[in-house]
Every structure is written in C-alpha cells, then in structure tokens.
Design a protein around this motif. Structure first.
Motif, short mmCIF file in Angstrom:
data_model
loop_
_atom_site.label_atom_id
_atom_site.label_comp_id
_atom_site.label_asym_id
_atom_site.label_seq_id
_atom_site.Cartn_x
_atom_site.Cartn_y
_atom_site.Cartn_z
N PRO A 188 0.80 -1.12 0.34
CA PRO A 188 -0.15 -0.11 0.06
C PRO A 188 0.94 1.00 -0.08
O PRO A 188 2.14 1.36 1.08
CB PRO A 188 -0.78 0.05 1.61
N GLY A 189 0.29 2.35 -0.70
CA GLY A 189 1.32 3.28 -1.14
C GLY A 189 2.42 3.25 -2.20
O GLY A 189 2.98 3.87 -2.72
N SER A 190 2.20 2.31 -2.68
CA SER A 190 3.10 1.66 -4.00
C SER A 190 2.89 1.12 -4.46
O SER A 190 3.36 1.28 -5.82
CB SER A 190 5.43 1.50 -3.00
N THR A 210 -1.19 -5.64 7.56
CA THR A 210 -0.54 -4.59 6.06
C THR A 210 0.16 -3.75 6.95
O THR A 210 0.16 -2.82 8.25
CB THR A 210 -2.34 -3.74 5.16
N LYS A 215 6.12 3.05 12.67
CA LYS A 215 4.80 2.65 13.62
C LYS A 215 4.13 1.84 12.85
O LYS A 215 4.19 0.54 13.81
CB LYS A 215 4.31 3.44 13.57
N LEU A 216 3.71 1.94 11.94
CA LEU A 216 2.61 0.64 11.16
C LEU A 216 3.80 -0.55 11.00
O LEU A 216 2.98 -1.90 11.46
CB LEU A 216 2.02 1.17 9.68
N LEU A 258 5.04 6.95 10.41
CA LEU A 258 4.29 6.17 10.26
C LEU A 258 4.35 5.10 9.95
O LEU A 258 4.31 4.56 9.98
CB LEU A 258 3.07 7.17 9.85
N THR A 316 2.66 6.49 2.84
CA THR A 316 2.40 7.53 2.20
C THR A 316 3.27 8.93 2.08
O THR A 316 3.23 9.28 0.88
CB THR A 316 2.11 8.58 4.33
N GLY A 317 4.43 8.36 1.97
CA GLY A 317 5.43 9.83 1.29
C GLY A 317 7.21 9.62 1.42
O GLY A 317 6.93 8.26 2.07
N GLY A 318 7.73 10.07 1.14
CA GLY A 318 9.26 10.03 1.57
C GLY A 318 9.66 11.20 2.05
O GLY A 318 11.12 11.54 2.03
N GLY A 319 9.13 11.50 2.95
CA GLY A 319 9.28 12.49 4.14
C GLY A 319 9.60 11.50 6.12
O GLY A 319 9.03 10.58 6.05
N ASP A 345 1.87 1.09 5.52
CA ASP A 345 1.74 1.43 4.47
C ASP A 345 2.47 2.60 4.23
O ASP A 345 2.80 2.89 5.42
CB ASP A 345 0.22 2.18 5.03
N THR A 396 7.93 12.35 8.98
CA THR A 396 6.95 11.97 9.02
C THR A 396 6.27 10.98 8.41
O THR A 396 5.76 10.21 8.85
CB THR A 396 5.98 12.86 8.89
N ASP A 397 6.29 10.72 7.43
CA ASP A 397 6.39 9.46 6.27
C ASP A 397 6.71 8.31 7.13
O ASP A 397 6.55 7.31 7.46
CB ASP A 397 5.98 9.78 5.03
N ARG A 419 3.71 -2.10 14.09
CA ARG A 419 2.63 -2.69 15.01
C ARG A 419 2.66 -3.95 14.14
O ARG A 419 1.50 -5.49 15.31
CB ARG A 419 1.81 -1.50 14.64
#
Lengths: 370, 459
Positions: free
Chosen positions: B164-166, B187, B203-204, B200, B191-194, B189, B196-197, B207
C-alpha cells in the motif's frame, strides 16, 4: 428550475458561480478525492473543485503522458488540464487516492508546472497512528493554503463550515431517501447533484439542492438498481442505463452516497482530530482502504436493503485495479446472499461502449425477473 | 476446474531433485534440454550457462530451500507467511516458528521451471472474475494459492501486504486472496518519502511485528534477530562488491547475476545461504575480471533496466543479450540500496529491518512524494554510477504507477543523454508479447540508437 440548473452546472466545468467566486478575489483548487477536507478550504475562501472528465472521451494528448494502461477517467481529466479547460484553477491538491491519480498529478506538475501543487497524504489504513498522522497532514494543508493564498484559516471558521457541511450531508440523505421506496428522481439527477456539490461553494449549493428536492418527477422503471464501484461522474451513461428501465435509486460510489452517507457530524472535539476522523473513516467506502472489505460489502448490502433494490451494478473503468479486483469478490459474496449482481467494465465516456453496456443491462433486467 | 496441482507443490517436487545435483557438463545440460522440453529447457540452459560457473545451480538450490522450508514447515508446526517481494524476509527468518514464502519469486519460479509456465494459475484467477490487467508477478502465485480451496495447493497461514502506497494492484490482489481464503492479512503503508512518513511507516511496521508475534505465538528472540541482521550486513557488503565489479567495461558480471542477487534478497537475506550465494557471485565475477572474460566479443550496450526484466524465456533474453553484446547491469528490482547497520540489541535489529523495508525497490520509488522524480533519480544514479549508455523499460501493463510516470522518466533521462526504450509486454506471461518481438525491438534500439550514439561520441 433548480434541477435543470444543477444539470447545467454538472455539464460545465467553469460554471457561473465559480467565475463569480474568482471575480471576488477568491481561489479555486482542483483535487480528485473525497478525502479532501472541504471545510478547511472554504474557511480560507478557497473553493475545492473536484476534477472530473465531464464526459470527455478524447485523451489523445493525455495518452502521451499517461499510458493506455491507465484509467480513462484520469486520462480524460488530464486531457482537460492539458487543453486548458481547467485553467481557471489556481492550483491542485494531490490528494492520495489511487496509483492512477498519483501519476496524473505528477504528469500535471511535469507538463503544466502549476504554481501550487500540494500533496495531501492519505493513509490506506484506519487506526490511531494513521488518524494522528492524517490530522497532521490536514494542518500541513492549512499552512500550505495560508502560505500560498495569503489567507488566514481560523479554527472557528473551519468549525462554522464543518457545521454547514453537516447540514448539507443531512439534506443529501433526505434527497437520497426520496429515491428509495417510490423514486421521485432519476439516478442521473442524483449524479448531477453530486457533481454540482463538488463544483460549487456550499452556500450556493445548499439552497439549490433544497429547491431541487421540491421538483419531484414521475418516474417509470422496470427495476430498481444500486450502483457501486469506482468513481462515476458519467451522467450520460447513467441516463442510458435508465432508458433501458434500470432505475438507479442509490449509489455507494464517491460521486454518490459514499461521499456523505456515513459521514460523522462535528462533535466539538479538536478540529484537526475531528477532520482526520471524519474523512479517513468515511474513506473506508473506497477500495483503496485496506482491511475494510467487510465494511464496504456491508455498506452496499445495507443501502441495497434500505433502497429495496432488485439488483446491484458493480462498475469500474478498464485498468482500475482497486475496484476491478474488489468487484470480483463483491460479485461472489453478493450473489451468494441472493442479490443479483452485474459487473460492468467500461471505458470512461466511451460511446463505443454504449451498445455493449445496453445489451448487458437488458440481460440483467431480465435476470432480475423484471 | 483443473486437477493440476498448485505451483508451490509442483515446484517443490521439481526443485527437490535439483538440490541433489553437484557437478554437470554442458553436454549433460544439452541432454537435459532434450528430455524436459522447451519451457524448462530454456531456463536450464540459461541458469546452467557455463559463464555462470555454477552460480545458477547454486541459486536454484537457494530457491529450492526457500520452497522446501515453506512446504515442510507445516509438518514442523511452523507458520508460513506469504510475503510480497517488497518486504524484507529477514524479519520472518528472525522467528523460530515462522517461514516466509515470497509471492513474486514463486510466480517467477513457476514461469521458469514448470511446463506451461504460470499459465494454468493465471487462468484459474481469471476464471474467478479477476480482471486480466492485474499483475502476473503476483497473480500467478496467488491464483495458485486460491486453488488451495480445492486442496490442489499448499495454503499459507497469513499474508503480509507491503505494497500500500507503492502499488495498488499488488496490495489489492493480496487482500483478495486473504479474504477468499479467510486467512489473516497484516498490512503496512507508505504515505510518502518524508520524515513524518517514515515515522508513520515505522509505527505501522512495528505494530505489524507485534501482531505477527502474537500470531506466530513467539516473541522474536534477541540473539536470533541479531544473528539474522548480521548476516544481512554481510550480504549488503557483498552486494556492493558485486556492484563495484559491474562498473568495469566490458562488464565481467554475467547478466543473470542481477536476477540471482534480488532472487536471493527476496527470499533468503539474513541467512547463511544468502551469504554463500553472494560470495559465489562475487567470486565468479572476480575470476572473470582477472581472466578478462566478457560474455560477448564486444560490449555494445550497457543497459539499466529501469523496472523489471522479462522472465518468460531466460535463455532467449538474458543470455541472448549477452551473446549480442548487451550488458544487463542492473534493474529496478535490484535498486534496494542496502545499508549496513550497527546492531547490538533487538531494537537495533528491528530498526534496521524497518529501514531496509522503507528502501525496498518500488516502495522507495513509487511510495515517494513524486513517483516519477524519485524513480528517475534512483535509476539514473545507478545508470551513471555503472556507466550505462541506455535504459530499457519493460512496459508491463499492470504497472500502473510506472506506466503513469514513464513520460517524466523518459523526458528527464533524455535531458542527461540517456536514451530510453519502452517495451510493451508482460514479464511473466509470454502470451502478451513473444520473445522474438522483444528481441527485435531491443536489437533495433541497441544497433540504431545506442551504437550510433556511441560512434558519434567517438568521432
């Protein structure tokens, strides 16, 4: 009168209200997903305008940027951006939807080099980590709007517009219910209403919807059908399906009930956390959200029951991976539960497809015993 | 429908035989060709090519072990976790009671080693109503996994979804299989290349590790994960040694070594088998360099394949290119930019795996803030670093993300003088574009664009 106005707006890109909005010095930004927090934009006098293909089937220039293996709705929209039809936009918000849309926005940036393109990152999962992240993303969008358009977006204004959106969502639910038991509107009317909502300031849209709801029609039909699947703004296609006698009385798509039916109302909590929850939770209606298949299946089932439909049409554009795969599973599961289901793969706005689609719809009506 | 056993079951039986082979002569390979028929024969000829000096056989043994461990895991009370290619298998190797099985590697094994390639399994998926524009790289194996409801195939215990995301299609087909078979899916994920991404994603990921520990019923042991990541560090060192060897012109590294590298990365990274595989690749390439050997008399093109290669006929593509003076230096799947990490604790080890996953091919490029730009930057970095003189894109119809930003890649590559060939064809399904047509297009490009450009530069 209002209904014909709504149809007129849905058939136009730069409508008269958008022109007026801009003449007052306000900005308009293009986006392509219901995860766009409308109240955030409107609180800064920025109109969020959802990109759509407006029935355009010519993608000749867009095809040299995207490929023929990309979704024809995206190619249609890119064509309209490239040929200047969307020049009234002051920028774009690249809301993370599907791969096709991401490529489309990247190609827009490459080909047209707009002065404002902001990437709103939307997670594919809903949990406490992604909600916290998305709240941060919404704040980042606010800052980007403020920086680019020289506006100040206060939390009070966001809340004020959130309450307006709540009122509109409630009114939309009322409108939808007028289509369920004894339908007073065509599905093509409903799609036009949704398209108009995505193209107008909310203070213009609300009264227009209110008065359109008074213009009830007498409707003849053979079967009542729910329309599900990928984003569909093709009013003409819906009209053709309805001419066959299959009346669309509900949609779970994002140009339909999916955009508002389950949306929560403002509850007085932190505004960014609220917006994150509101938009990310609601996005579970989209096949791009993983781990939420059961949610979507149940949403379709419950709306089908409430609208007392005879069957479900699951549609998607050719090359749409998300809904193409999901529709295969939904068909199995809905049929297993006794709901007649038709999977319809199509190209966006393609007149060449109409004959084939009519034949399949006709056969489907027969299968539903109508 | 078909009573043909599933892909994993068939591959398992076939590859068990390979594990017993030690030495072979070219005459024996030719003899094998006449016995096993063209589908398998072409692969055998390519893998056992004498230029590989046994590396192809070594590779097949590594893959055979990957499959054997998964199939036999059930009897040992272990869980089999189906993972996509863009997920680091070393995480699963860190468990005592779980083994990975990599979707796309299995599809590739089906295509290169089974009579009828992956077609029966693709057809099975299509018969369920899955559209024909999904990705054959995963749908062949997953189509086969779906046959487990008819007891024709081996059933994984859980699925990890890492795309997910790619890549939507990869993520969605894995979700379909999890739903269809009623097995859990874990799953992550991007969200981007920065920054904060990354936070996240981390963390995922952690998890997901936690959920996996619960599912497997075992907390990852610190010593074991440290050992796995130390092996991964050794693999990384060898990966970069091989990369350095590819910089020589003519290139002494045979074309298929790129495939052997990422085939190992996607299955056995973090294991002794991977270390020994990469040692073999480096050893063979070093010897070739010392002996001044190059597959063809003259190196005409030094190509970087910017996404995948083709796996429908290893001999008539990978070896054929060598025979025609075309070096296959690297490709998008090999662009995982591995790093070495200081590992002292379990936490360090997990952090290193998160970082590796974040930098995985496709995840890194297609999960970036701008897909076209990140893809271009990564692949042209490799092209420049390896002194490539052309780029080739295998235009697999399912790769909607790369297809959608190919124009950006090509425009930017042209600006820096790298000509790009765009092919159309399915890398895992020979029904779409025949090998002869691909050969024609590649040769036409190399002879008329790349070679001419090279001659002009010399003048």
């Amino acid at each position: 009168m209002s209904l014909s106005k709504i149809h007129e707006i849905a058939a136009t890109l730069e409508n008269e209200y958008v022109r007026k909005w801009k003449s007052e010095g306000n900005a308009v930004v293009g986006h392509a997903c219901i995860a766009m927090p409308k109240e955030m934009a409107e609180a800064g006098k920025i109109l969020p305008f959802r990109l759509r293909g407006a029935g355009n089937a010519d993608t000749s220039t867009a095809d040299s940027y995207l490929s023929r293996y990309n979704c024809s709705l995206c190619r249609s929209c890119l064509e309209l951006v490239l040929n200047g039809s969307y020049d009234f936009l002051d920028g774009f918000v690249r809301v993370r939807g599907c791969d096709h849309w991401m490529g489309t926005f990247d190609e827009i940036a490459h080909a047209r080099k707009p002065e404002f393109v902001h990437y709103l990152k939307v997670p594919h999962l809903v949990n406490e980590d992604t909600l916290e992240f998305f709240a941060g993303e919404i704040k980042r969008l606010k800052e980007a709007f403020e920086g680019r358009f020289g506006v100040e977006i206060s939390e009070d204004e966001i809340v004020r517009y959130a309450r307006i959106q709540d009122k509109i969502n409630e009114k939309m639910r009322e409108f939808y219910k007028l289509r369920f038991r004894k339908p007073n509107f065509y599905g093509s009317d409903a799609i036009a209403v949704m398209v108009a909502r995505e193209s107008l300031p909310s203070d213009i849209f609300f009264p227009l919807l209110d008065s359109a709801m008074a213009e009830k029609r007498k409707i003849d039909y053979r079967a009542k059908v729910l329309l599900a699947g990928s984003p569909l703004d093709e009013i003409e296609l819906v009209r053709k399906i309805e001419e066959m006698g299959a009346l669309i009385v509900a949609e779970t798509t994002c140009f339909g009930g999916g955009a508002f039916w389950n949306m929560v109302e403002y509850d007085g909590s932190d505004v960014y956390e609220f917006l994150a929850r509101k938009y990310l939770e609601n996005l579970k209606i989209c096949a791009r959200m993983f781990g939420e298949y059961a949610y979507r299946k149940n949403f379709i089932k419950s709306m089908a029951e409430e609208a007392e439909v005879d069957g479900v049409i699951l549609q998607h554009n050719k090359f749409c991976d998300l809904f193409g795969i999901e529709n295969a599973k939904l068909r199995m599961d809905l049929e297993k539960e006794g709901i007649p289901t038709l999977v319809l793969e199509k190209e966006y706005a393609s007149t060449a497809d109409i004959g084939r689609i009519k034949t399949r719809v006709q056969a489907f009506i027969e299968r539903m015993g109508r | 429908m078909s009573a043909l056993p599933g892909l994993v079951k068939r591959s398992y039986e076939m590859l068990k035989a390979i594990e017993g082979i030690e030495n072979y002569t070219w005459e024996e390979v030719e003899g094998l060709y006449s016995i096993v028929g063209k589908d398998l024969g072409q692969s055998a000829k390519a893998l056992l090519d004498e230029r590989h000096d046994g590396a192809g056989l070594h590779f097949m043994k590594v893959i055979a072990k990957h499959i054997r461990e998964a199939v036999e895991a059930k009897d040992e009370g272990k869980k089999v976790i189906l993972i996509p290619f863009n997920f680091p298998p070393e995480l699963i190797h860190a468990f005592e009671n779980a083994v990975p099985l990599t979707t796309e590697v299995m599809s590739t094994i089906g295509v290169v080693s089974l009579e009828g390639q992956g077609e029966p399994y693709w057809d099975y998926a299509m018969s369920l109503g899955i559209p024909d524009y999904v990705c054959s790289a995963n749908t062949i194996e997953l189509g086969s996994a779906l046959m487990s409801v008819e007891a024709l195939e081996f059933t994984p215990d859980a699925i990890i979804s890492g795309a997910p995301g790619s890549c939507d299609v990869n993520s969605k087909i894995h979700e379909f299989v999890a739903e269809y078979l009623g097995i859990p899916e874990l799953t992550i994920d991007k969200t981007g290349g920065g920054k904060t991404d990354y936070q996240l994603y981390r963390k995922l990921f952690l998890r997901m590790v936690n959920e996996l520990e619960k599912f497997v019923g075992e907390e990852i042991d610190e010593d074991r994960i440290i050992s796995v990541t130390e092996r991964a560090n050794e693999c990384t060192e060898l990966y970069w040694e091989l990369h350095e060897l590819k910089k020589h012109s003519p290139c002494p590294v045979p074309n298929m070594f790129t495939l052997f590298t990422y085939g190992t990365r996607f299955t056995m990274w973090g294991r002794d088998e991977a270390v020994s595989m990469l040692e073999k690749l480096v050893d063979v390439a070093e010897k070739r360099l010392r002996r001044g050997e190059y597959p063809a008399e003259r190196e005409i093109a030094r190509s970087v394949w910017v996404y995948t290669g083709y796996y429908i006929d290893l001999y008539d593509l990978w070896i054929w290119m060598e025979n025609n003076g075309i070096s296959y230096l690297t490709d998008g799947l090999n662009s995982f930019f591995p790093n070495q990490f200081e590992i002292e604790t379990k936490e360090d080890a997990l952090e290193s795996i998160v970082s590796s996953a974040w930098n995985y091919p496709m995840t890194r490029q297609m999960g970036a803030d701008n897909m076209g730009i990140q893809w271009f930057e990564d692949l042209t970095y490799l092209a420049k670093d390896l002194n490539a003189n052309c780029a080739i894109y295998c235009g697999h119809h399912s790769c909607k993300q790369t297809q959608s930003v190919f124009r950006i890649f090509r425009d930017e590559a042209n600006k820096i003088g790298i000509p790009v060939l765009r092919l159309d064809g399915d890398a895992w399904n020979r029904r779409i574009t025949p090998v002869s047509v691909l050969q024609e297009m590649i040769l036409d490009f190399v002879q008329n664009v790349v070679a001419k450009k090279r001659r002009r530069r010399r003048r």
